[in-house]
Design a protein around this motif. Sequence first.
Motif, PDB file in Angstrom:
ATOM      1  N   CYS A  24      35.707  87.786  82.662  1.00  0.00           N
ATOM      2  CA  CYS A  24      34.338  88.086  83.086  1.00  0.00           C
ATOM      3  C   CYS A  24      33.796  86.932  83.917  1.00  0.00           C
ATOM      4  CB  CYS A  24      33.457  88.328  81.870  1.00  0.00           C
ATOM      5  SG  CYS A  24      31.719  88.551  82.289  1.00  0.00           S
ATOM      6  N   CYS A  27      30.429  85.412  81.912  1.00  0.00           N
ATOM      7  CA  CYS A  27      30.483  84.669  80.654  1.00  0.00           C
ATOM      8  C   CYS A  27      31.876  84.143  80.329  1.00  0.00           C
ATOM      9  CB  CYS A  27      29.970  85.533  79.497  1.00  0.00           C
ATOM     10  SG  CYS A  27      31.113  86.843  79.002  1.00  0.00           S
ATOM     11  N   TRP A  29      34.531  85.800  79.342  1.00  0.00           N
ATOM     12  CA  TRP A  29      35.204  86.591  78.307  1.00  0.00           C
ATOM     13  C   TRP A  29      36.468  87.230  78.890  1.00  0.00           C
ATOM     14  CZ3 TRP A  29      33.493  86.845  73.311  1.00  0.00           C
ATOM     15  CH2 TRP A  29      34.037  87.831  72.474  1.00  0.00           C
ATOM     16  N   CYS A  44      31.875  94.029  80.911  1.00  0.00           N
ATOM     17  CA  CYS A  44      32.282  93.057  79.905  1.00  0.00           C
ATOM     18  C   CYS A  44      31.668  93.442  78.557  1.00  0.00           C
ATOM     19  CB  CYS A  44      31.800  91.674  80.345  1.00  0.00           C
ATOM     20  SG  CYS A  44      31.980  90.402  79.088  1.00  0.00           S
ATOM     21  N   CYS A  47      28.908  90.312  77.470  1.00  0.00           N
ATOM     22  CA  CYS A  47      27.606  90.138  78.124  1.00  0.00           C
ATOM     23  C   CYS A  47      27.173  91.411  78.858  1.00  0.00           C
ATOM     24  CB  CYS A  47      27.635  88.955  79.081  1.00  0.00           C
ATOM     25  SG  CYS A  47      28.585  89.229  80.585  1.00  0.00           S
TER      26      CYS A  47
END
Length: 129
Positions: A24, A27, A29, A44, A47
């Motif tokens: 992501c 963030c 991820w 994602c 977030c």
Amino acid sequence: MHPTDQKRKRPDYRVQPCNDVFTCRVCGWPVGPEGAGSHHRNHCPNCLSSVHLDDEPGDRAAGCGGTMEPVAVWVRRGGEWAVIHRCKVCGVLHSNRVAADDNPALLMSLAVRPLAEPPFPLSRLKDLL
Ligand SMILES: [Zn+2]
Ligand SMILES: [Zn+2]
């Protein structure tokens, strides 16, 4: 190369499964297909941010590439939740189904945001009741 061959190289996730794993950009991820349920991911789960890649869900036809931020949730017929994403670059709005493991706290905060920030004083409500 024949022009139709060029066109065929672009993936079309309306007709083929998407097993992309990506990080992501908002963030960090690691986003993979596991845990999403039966549909490919377009945002994602941590977030809820997305990227403006599609004109229609899964077609990968948009040339924008802007970050799409979650701005609201709405309830589809049958009670299923969907997230409204807005592109920070071009402003387009997209509706995306919620995945099984999307961040529940963030979904709830999106859902109550209009109630927490009404465009009129709450004291005026009693005049309407
Ligand atoms: Zn994220
Ligand atoms: Zn865009």
